[in-house]
Design a protein around this motif. Structure first.
Motif, PDB file in Angstrom:
ATOM      1  N   THR A  90       0.810  -1.320   0.011  1.00 47.48           N
ATOM      2  CA  THR A  90       0.006   0.033  -0.038  1.00 47.48           C
ATOM      3  C   THR A  90       1.006   1.295   0.043  1.00 47.48           C
ATOM      4  O   THR A  90       2.143   1.166   0.000  1.00 47.48           O
ATOM      5  CB  THR A  90      -0.662  -0.080   1.253  1.00 47.48           C
ATOM      6  OG1 THR A  90      -0.407   0.206   2.611  1.00 47.48           O
ATOM      7  CG2 THR A  90      -1.692  -1.314   1.382  1.00 47.48           C
ATOM      8  N   ASP A  91       0.278   2.395  -0.010  1.00 43.35           N
ATOM      9  CA  ASP A  91       1.025   3.882   0.087  1.00 43.35           C
ATOM     10  C   ASP A  91       1.510   3.870   1.535  1.00 43.35           C
ATOM     11  O   ASP A  91       2.308   4.841   1.541  1.00 43.35           O
ATOM     12  CB  ASP A  91       0.016   4.752  -0.167  1.00 43.35           C
ATOM     13  CG  ASP A  91      -1.163   4.851   0.531  1.00 43.35           C
ATOM     14  OD1 ASP A  91      -1.367   3.924   1.416  1.00 43.35           O
ATOM     15  OD2 ASP A  91      -1.832   5.802   0.599  1.00 43.35           O
ATOM     16  N   ARG A  92       1.615   2.907   2.691  1.00 47.24           N
ATOM     17  CA  ARG A  92       1.986   3.044   3.655  1.00 47.24           C
ATOM     18  C   ARG A  92       3.068   2.093   4.267  1.00 47.24           C
ATOM     19  O   ARG A  92       3.923   1.945   4.978  1.00 47.24           O
ATOM     20  CB  ARG A  92       0.883   3.264   4.857  1.00 47.24           C
ATOM     21  CG  ARG A  92       0.081   4.573   4.724  1.00 47.24           C
ATOM     22  CD  ARG A  92      -1.030   4.542   5.824  1.00 47.24           C
ATOM     23  NE  ARG A  92      -1.903   5.680   5.744  1.00 47.24           N
ATOM     24  CZ  ARG A  92      -2.585   5.821   6.714  1.00 47.24           C
ATOM     25  NH1 ARG A  92      -2.965   5.124   7.670  1.00 47.24           N
ATOM     26  NH2 ARG A  92      -3.588   6.981   6.453  1.00 47.24           N
ATOM     27  N   ARG A  93       2.568   0.744   3.607  1.00 50.04           N
ATOM     28  CA  ARG A  93       3.286  -0.270   4.418  1.00 50.04           C
ATOM     29  C   ARG A  93       3.271  -1.517   3.176  1.00 50.04           C
ATOM     30  O   ARG A  93       2.410  -1.482   2.333  1.00 50.04           O
ATOM     31  CB  ARG A  93       2.773  -0.830   5.696  1.00 50.04           C
ATOM     32  CG  ARG A  93       1.391  -1.078   5.531  1.00 50.04           C
ATOM     33  CD  ARG A  93       0.550  -1.374   6.796  1.00 50.04           C
ATOM     34  NE  ARG A  93      -0.861  -1.417   6.831  1.00 50.04           N
ATOM     35  CZ  ARG A  93      -1.728  -2.212   7.523  1.00 50.04           C
ATOM     36  NH1 ARG A  93      -0.995  -2.759   8.573  1.00 50.04           N
ATOM     37  NH2 ARG A  93      -2.796  -2.165   7.428  1.00 50.04           N
ATOM     38  N   LEU A  94       4.071  -2.795   3.736  1.00 49.75           N
ATOM     39  CA  LEU A  94       4.018  -3.833   2.887  1.00 49.75           C
ATOM     40  C   LEU A  94       3.433  -5.076   3.809  1.00 49.75           C
ATOM     41  O   LEU A  94       4.034  -5.178   5.004  1.00 49.75           O
ATOM     42  CB  LEU A  94       5.682  -4.158   2.507  1.00 49.75           C
ATOM     43  CG  LEU A  94       6.490  -3.356   1.577  1.00 49.75           C
ATOM     44  CD1 LEU A  94       7.764  -3.559   1.602  1.00 49.75           C
ATOM     45  CD2 LEU A  94       5.670  -2.955   0.262  1.00 49.75           C
ATOM     46  N   LEU A  95       2.699  -5.813   3.386  1.00 44.43           N
ATOM     47  CA  LEU A  95       2.049  -6.879   4.083  1.00 44.43           C
ATOM     48  C   LEU A  95       2.133  -8.033   3.515  1.00 44.43           C
ATOM     49  O   LEU A  95       2.016  -8.339   2.168  1.00 44.43           O
ATOM     50  CB  LEU A  95       0.575  -6.609   4.382  1.00 44.43           C
ATOM     51  CG  LEU A  95       0.293  -5.360   4.983  1.00 44.43           C
ATOM     52  CD1 LEU A  95      -0.263  -4.309   4.287  1.00 44.43           C
ATOM     53  CD2 LEU A  95      -0.874  -5.632   6.056  1.00 44.43           C
ATOM     54  N   LYS A  96       2.229  -9.138   4.201  1.00 49.09           N
ATOM     55  CA  LYS A  96       2.339 -10.557   3.828  1.00 49.09           C
ATOM     56  C   LYS A  96       1.347 -11.548   4.554  1.00 49.09           C
ATOM     57  O   LYS A  96       1.616 -11.663   5.817  1.00 49.09           O
ATOM     58  CB  LYS A  96       3.702 -11.153   3.703  1.00 49.09           C
ATOM     59  CG  LYS A  96       3.757 -12.719   3.165  1.00 49.09           C
ATOM     60  CD  LYS A  96       5.210 -13.203   3.133  1.00 49.09           C
ATOM     61  CE  LYS A  96       5.241 -14.816   2.831  1.00 49.09           C
ATOM     62  NZ  LYS A  96       6.597 -15.327   2.851  1.00 49.09           N
ATOM     63  N   THR A  97       0.363 -11.830   4.139  1.00 47.84           N
ATOM     64  CA  THR A  97      -0.598 -12.864   5.100  1.00 47.84           C
ATOM     65  C   THR A  97      -0.264 -14.197   4.380  1.00 47.84           C
ATOM     66  O   THR A  97      -0.375 -14.655   3.102  1.00 47.84           O
ATOM     67  CB  THR A  97      -1.857 -12.351   4.753  1.00 47.84           C
ATOM     68  OG1 THR A  97      -2.418 -12.763   3.185  1.00 47.84           O
ATOM     69  CG2 THR A  97      -2.131 -10.927   5.087  1.00 47.84           C
ATOM     70  N   TYR A  98      -0.071 -15.105   5.405  1.00 52.29           N
ATOM     71  CA  TYR A  98       0.163 -16.508   5.063  1.00 52.29           C
ATOM     72  C   TYR A  98      -0.425 -17.474   6.330  1.00 52.29           C
ATOM     73  O   TYR A  98      -0.579 -16.986   7.340  1.00 52.29           O
ATOM     74  CB  TYR A  98       1.560 -16.714   4.952  1.00 52.29           C
ATOM     75  CG  TYR A  98       2.417 -16.462   5.946  1.00 52.29           C
ATOM     76  CD1 TYR A  98       3.040 -17.258   6.723  1.00 52.29           C
ATOM     77  CD2 TYR A  98       2.873 -15.100   6.175  1.00 52.29           C
ATOM     78  CE1 TYR A  98       3.899 -17.012   7.639  1.00 52.29           C
ATOM     79  CE2 TYR A  98       3.727 -14.718   7.027  1.00 52.29           C
ATOM     80  CZ  TYR A  98       4.183 -15.715   8.153  1.00 52.29           C
ATOM     81  OH  TYR A  98       5.004 -15.295   9.256  1.00 52.29           O
ATOM     82  N   GLY A  99      -0.535 -18.678   6.050  1.00 52.82           N
ATOM     83  CA  GLY A  99      -1.155 -19.846   7.113  1.00 52.82           C
ATOM     84  C   GLY A  99      -2.370 -20.201   6.792  1.00 52.82           C
ATOM     85  O   GLY A  99      -3.333 -19.392   6.597  1.00 52.82           O
ATOM     86  N   LEU A 100      -2.600 -21.335   6.810  1.00 54.60           N
ATOM     87  CA  LEU A 100      -3.978 -21.939   6.611  1.00 54.60           C
ATOM     88  C   LEU A 100      -4.814 -21.881   7.991  1.00 54.60           C
ATOM     89  O   LEU A 100      -5.883 -21.581   7.963  1.00 54.60           O
ATOM     90  CB  LEU A 100      -3.811 -23.156   5.988  1.00 54.60           C
ATOM     91  CG  LEU A 100      -5.308 -23.908   5.584  1.00 54.60           C
ATOM     92  CD1 LEU A 100      -6.012 -22.988   4.619  1.00 54.60           C
ATOM     93  CD2 LEU A 100      -4.887 -25.251   4.980  1.00 54.60           C
ATOM     94  N   ILE A 101      -4.299 -22.623   8.931  1.00 51.70           N
ATOM     95  CA  ILE A 101      -4.822 -22.905  10.115  1.00 51.70           C
ATOM     96  C   ILE A 101      -4.556 -21.645  11.173  1.00 51.70           C
ATOM     97  O   ILE A 101      -5.490 -21.072  11.475  1.00 51.70           O
ATOM     98  CB  ILE A 101      -4.374 -24.021  10.989  1.00 51.70           C
ATOM     99  CG1 ILE A 101      -4.855 -25.231  10.060  1.00 51.70           C
ATOM    100  CG2 ILE A 101      -5.118 -24.196  12.366  1.00 51.70           C
ATOM    101  CD1 ILE A 101      -4.644 -26.729  10.403  1.00 51.70           C
ATOM    102  N   THR A 102      -3.178 -21.306  11.347  1.00 55.33           N
ATOM    103  CA  THR A 102      -2.769 -20.387  12.099  1.00 55.33           C
ATOM    104  C   THR A 102      -2.508 -18.999  11.181  1.00 55.33           C
ATOM    105  O   THR A 102      -1.400 -19.248  10.416  1.00 55.33           O
ATOM    106  CB  THR A 102      -1.562 -20.577  12.903  1.00 55.33           C
ATOM    107  OG1 THR A 102      -1.954 -21.658  13.796  1.00 55.33           O
ATOM    108  CG2 THR A 102      -1.336 -19.277  13.678  1.00 55.33           C
TER     109      THR A 102
END
Length: 245
Positions: A90-102
Protein backbone atom coordinates in the motif's frame (compact mmCIF):
# COMPACT_ATOMS: atom_id res chain seq x y z
CA UNK A 1 -6.26 3.69 -20.78
CA UNK A 2 -5.57 3.96 -17.02
CA UNK A 3 -4.50 0.75 -15.33
CA UNK A 4 -7.15 -1.11 -13.37
CA UNK A 5 -6.80 -0.92 -9.58
CA UNK A 6 -5.25 -3.99 -7.95
CA UNK A 7 -7.76 -6.62 -6.88
CA UNK A 8 -7.54 -7.82 -3.30
CA UNK A 9 -9.44 -10.45 -1.37
CA UNK A 10 -12.41 -9.05 0.53
CA UNK A 11 -11.41 -11.10 3.55
CA UNK A 12 -7.90 -9.66 3.54
CA UNK A 13 -9.08 -6.11 2.90
CA UNK A 14 -11.63 -6.26 5.71
CA UNK A 15 -9.26 -7.73 8.28
CA UNK A 16 -5.91 -6.11 7.63
CA UNK A 17 -6.25 -2.93 5.54
CA UNK A 18 -7.09 0.50 6.89
CA UNK A 19 -9.94 2.49 5.42
CA UNK A 20 -7.69 5.23 4.01
CA UNK A 21 -4.92 2.98 2.66
CA UNK A 22 -4.37 2.92 -1.08
CA UNK A 23 -3.43 -0.49 -2.48
CA UNK A 24 -0.53 -0.30 -4.94
CA UNK A 25 0.20 -4.03 -5.47
CA UNK A 26 -1.98 -6.97 -4.51
CA UNK A 27 -1.23 -10.49 -5.68
CA UNK A 28 -1.02 -14.15 -4.86
CA UNK A 29 2.12 -16.07 -5.65
CA UNK A 30 2.66 -17.23 -9.21
CA UNK A 31 1.32 -20.66 -10.14
CA UNK A 32 4.94 -21.77 -10.65
CA UNK A 33 5.10 -22.22 -6.88
CA UNK A 34 2.80 -25.23 -7.36
CA UNK A 35 5.18 -26.96 -9.79
CA UNK A 36 6.97 -28.82 -7.00
CA UNK A 37 3.79 -30.29 -5.40
CA UNK A 38 2.45 -31.23 -8.85
CA UNK A 39 5.74 -32.92 -9.75
CA UNK A 40 5.68 -34.83 -6.45
CA UNK A 41 2.19 -36.17 -7.22
CA UNK A 42 3.21 -37.21 -10.72
CA UNK A 43 6.31 -39.02 -9.46
CA UNK A 44 4.36 -40.69 -6.66
CA UNK A 45 1.69 -41.87 -9.08
CA UNK A 46 4.30 -43.24 -11.49
CA UNK A 47 6.08 -45.15 -8.71
CA UNK A 48 2.82 -46.55 -7.39
CA UNK A 49 1.82 -47.83 -10.83
CA UNK A 50 5.28 -49.32 -11.32
CA UNK A 51 5.13 -51.13 -7.96
CA UNK A 52 1.64 -52.43 -8.69
CA UNK A 53 2.71 -53.74 -12.11
CA UNK A 54 6.06 -55.27 -11.15
CA UNK A 55 5.51 -56.55 -7.60
CA UNK A 56 3.04 -59.30 -6.86
CA UNK A 57 3.06 -58.79 -3.11
CA UNK A 58 -0.16 -57.01 -2.07
CA UNK A 59 1.57 -55.53 0.96
CA UNK A 60 4.07 -53.66 -1.22
CA UNK A 61 1.24 -52.32 -3.34
CA UNK A 62 -0.57 -51.19 -0.20
CA UNK A 63 2.51 -49.36 1.06
CA UNK A 64 2.91 -47.63 -2.31
CA UNK A 65 -0.73 -46.53 -2.22
CA UNK A 66 -0.29 -45.15 1.30
CA UNK A 67 2.77 -43.18 0.22
CA UNK A 68 0.85 -41.84 -2.77
CA UNK A 69 -2.02 -40.76 -0.48
CA UNK A 70 0.41 -38.90 1.77
CA UNK A 71 1.97 -37.13 -1.22
CA UNK A 72 -1.46 -36.14 -2.57
CA UNK A 73 -2.51 -34.83 0.84
CA UNK A 74 0.70 -32.79 1.12
CA UNK A 75 0.18 -31.34 -2.36
CA UNK A 76 -3.43 -30.44 -1.55
CA UNK A 77 -2.24 -28.68 1.61
CA UNK A 78 0.26 -26.68 -0.43
CA UNK A 79 -2.49 -25.59 -2.83
CA UNK A 80 -4.76 -24.49 0.03
CA UNK A 81 -1.92 -22.51 1.61
CA UNK A 82 -1.18 -20.93 -1.76
CA UNK A 83 -4.74 -19.69 -1.98
CA UNK A 84 -4.50 -18.10 1.48
CA UNK A 85 -1.22 -16.27 0.84
CA UNK A 86 -1.28 -12.67 -0.31
CA UNK A 87 1.37 -10.03 -0.84
CA UNK A 88 0.07 -6.46 -0.61
CA UNK A 89 1.89 -3.15 -0.95
CA UNK A 90 0.00 0.00 0.00
CA UNK A 91 1.03 3.64 0.14
CA UNK A 92 2.06 3.09 3.79
CA UNK A 93 3.38 -0.45 4.30
CA UNK A 94 4.11 -3.90 2.95
CA UNK A 95 2.03 -6.87 4.09
CA UNK A 96 2.28 -10.62 3.68
CA UNK A 97 -0.57 -12.84 4.85
CA UNK A 98 0.05 -16.57 5.10
CA UNK A 99 -0.97 -19.64 7.07
CA UNK A 100 -3.97 -21.92 6.64
CA UNK A 101 -4.85 -22.85 10.22
CA UNK A 102 -2.84 -20.23 12.10
CA UNK A 103 -3.07 -17.09 10.00
CA UNK A 104 -0.08 -14.77 10.22
CA UNK A 105 0.53 -11.25 8.95
CA UNK A 106 4.02 -9.83 8.40
CA UNK A 107 4.15 -6.04 8.04
CA UNK A 108 6.89 -3.50 7.23
CA UNK A 109 6.36 0.29 7.00
CA UNK A 110 7.54 1.83 3.74
CA UNK A 111 9.74 4.31 5.60
CA UNK A 112 11.93 1.42 6.82
CA UNK A 113 12.65 0.09 3.32
CA UNK A 114 16.13 1.29 2.40
CA UNK A 115 16.64 -0.74 -0.78
CA UNK A 116 14.78 -3.18 -2.98
CA UNK A 117 16.44 -5.46 -5.53
CA UNK A 118 14.69 -7.36 -8.29
CA UNK A 119 15.79 -10.80 -9.52
CA UNK A 120 14.51 -12.94 -12.39
CA UNK A 121 15.98 -16.34 -13.10
CA UNK A 122 15.85 -18.00 -16.51
CA UNK A 123 12.88 -20.10 -15.40
CA UNK A 124 11.25 -16.98 -13.98
CA UNK A 125 11.58 -15.18 -17.30
CA UNK A 126 10.15 -18.16 -19.12
CA UNK A 127 7.15 -18.59 -16.80
CA UNK A 128 6.63 -14.92 -15.94
CA UNK A 129 7.57 -14.40 -12.28
CA UNK A 130 10.29 -12.65 -10.28
CA UNK A 131 11.62 -12.06 -6.78
CA UNK A 132 11.90 -8.90 -4.69
CA UNK A 133 14.57 -8.61 -1.98
CA UNK A 134 13.86 -5.97 0.67
CA UNK A 135 16.52 -4.35 2.81
CA UNK A 136 15.71 -2.38 5.95
CA UNK A 137 17.18 -1.50 9.34
CA UNK A 138 14.87 -3.73 11.43
CA UNK A 139 14.29 -6.33 8.76
CA UNK A 140 11.42 -8.79 9.05
CA UNK A 141 12.54 -12.18 7.75
CA UNK A 142 9.09 -12.93 6.36
CA UNK A 143 9.38 -9.88 4.08
CA UNK A 144 13.08 -10.02 3.25
CA UNK A 145 12.47 -12.21 0.17
CA UNK A 146 9.23 -12.00 -1.80
CA UNK A 147 9.40 -14.76 -4.41
CA UNK A 148 7.07 -15.94 -7.19
CA UNK A 149 5.67 -12.49 -7.97
CA UNK A 150 3.57 -12.61 -11.18
CA UNK A 151 3.95 -9.79 -13.72
CA UNK A 152 7.01 -8.56 -11.81
CA UNK A 153 8.00 -5.69 -14.12
CA UNK A 154 4.80 -3.71 -13.58
CA UNK A 155 4.73 -4.43 -9.87
CA UNK A 156 8.38 -3.45 -9.46
CA UNK A 157 7.79 -0.08 -11.11
CA UNK A 158 4.68 0.58 -9.01
CA UNK A 159 6.47 -0.28 -5.76
CA UNK A 160 9.55 1.80 -6.58
CA UNK A 161 7.38 4.80 -7.38
CA UNK A 162 5.57 4.38 -4.06
CA UNK A 163 8.57 3.59 -1.84
CA UNK A 164 11.16 5.93 -3.34
CA UNK A 165 8.91 8.56 -4.91
CA UNK A 166 8.97 12.27 -4.17
CA UNK A 167 6.14 12.02 -1.66
CA UNK A 168 8.30 9.77 0.56
CA UNK A 169 11.37 11.99 0.97
CA UNK A 170 13.18 12.19 4.25
CA UNK A 171 11.57 14.97 6.34
CA UNK A 172 15.04 16.32 7.09
CA UNK A 173 15.50 16.98 3.39
CA UNK A 174 12.42 19.20 3.27
CA UNK A 175 13.58 21.01 6.43
CA UNK A 176 16.95 21.74 4.83
CA UNK A 177 15.26 23.04 1.70
CA UNK A 178 13.12 25.39 3.78
CA UNK A 179 16.24 26.68 5.51
CA UNK A 180 17.83 27.32 2.12
CA UNK A 181 14.71 29.21 1.06
CA UNK A 182 14.79 31.35 4.21
CA UNK A 183 18.49 32.17 3.91
CA UNK A 184 18.01 33.22 0.33
CA UNK A 185 15.93 36.19 1.50
CA UNK A 186 18.09 36.99 4.53
CA UNK A 187 19.82 40.33 4.22
CA UNK A 188 21.42 41.36 7.53
CA UNK A 189 23.10 44.47 6.06
CA UNK A 190 21.59 47.82 5.26
CA UNK A 191 18.54 49.62 6.57
CA UNK A 192 16.15 47.81 4.29
CA UNK A 193 15.53 44.32 5.65
CA UNK A 194 14.19 41.77 3.23
CA UNK A 195 12.60 39.16 5.53
CA UNK A 196 9.43 39.48 7.57
CA UNK A 197 7.06 37.14 9.36
CA UNK A 198 3.55 37.43 7.95
CA UNK A 199 0.79 38.56 10.25
CA UNK A 200 -1.53 36.11 12.03
CA UNK A 201 -1.16 32.39 12.52
CA UNK A 202 0.52 31.85 9.15
CA UNK A 203 4.30 31.89 9.69
CA UNK A 204 5.67 32.14 6.18
CA UNK A 205 8.77 34.14 5.23
CA UNK A 206 8.20 36.74 2.53
CA UNK A 207 10.50 39.36 0.95
CA UNK A 208 9.34 42.89 1.76
CA UNK A 209 10.56 46.44 1.69
CA UNK A 210 11.03 48.00 5.11
CA UNK A 211 9.35 51.20 3.98
CA UNK A 212 6.12 49.28 3.23
CA UNK A 213 5.71 48.07 6.83
CA UNK A 214 3.69 49.81 9.57
CA UNK A 215 5.66 52.21 11.76
CA UNK A 216 4.89 50.28 14.98
CA UNK A 217 6.67 47.13 13.79
CA UNK A 218 10.03 46.36 15.42
CA UNK A 219 13.17 45.09 13.73
CA UNK A 220 15.16 42.49 15.69
CA UNK A 221 18.07 40.16 15.08
CA UNK A 222 17.15 36.46 14.94
CA UNK A 223 19.38 33.42 14.56
CA UNK A 224 18.45 31.01 11.79
CA UNK A 225 19.51 27.55 12.83
CA UNK A 226 19.57 24.70 10.35
CA UNK A 227 21.86 21.95 9.24
CA UNK A 228 24.62 24.52 8.73
CA UNK A 229 26.30 27.09 10.97
CA UNK A 230 24.00 29.65 12.57
CA UNK A 231 23.43 32.90 10.65
CA UNK A 232 21.77 36.14 11.68
CA UNK A 233 19.15 38.08 9.81
CA UNK A 234 17.01 41.16 10.27
CA UNK A 235 13.33 40.33 10.69
CA UNK A 236 10.23 42.43 11.27
CA UNK A 237 7.98 41.45 14.17
CA UNK A 238 4.33 42.49 14.43
CA UNK A 239 3.73 43.84 17.96
CA UNK A 240 0.06 42.83 17.71
CA UNK A 241 -0.07 39.27 16.28
CA UNK A 242 -3.86 39.12 16.41
CA UNK A 243 -5.11 37.51 13.17
CA UNK A 244 -6.72 39.88 10.73
CA UNK A 245 -10.47 39.55 10.33
Amino acid sequence: MPAAPPQVSRRVAKRYLLADEQVVVSTRWHWAKMVRPAAAVVVGLFLTLWVAASVTDPAATGVALCVLAVVIAWAAWQVLEWRCEWFIATDRRLLKTYGLITQRVAMMPLVKVTDMSYDRTILGRMLGYGRFVMESAGQDQALSHIDYIPEPDEKYQAMCETIFGRDNRDPGEDEERRDDHDDRYADPTGPQGRVTRSRGTDSRWEPVDRRDLPRDWDWVDEEARGGRAATRRRVAVDPDPTPLR
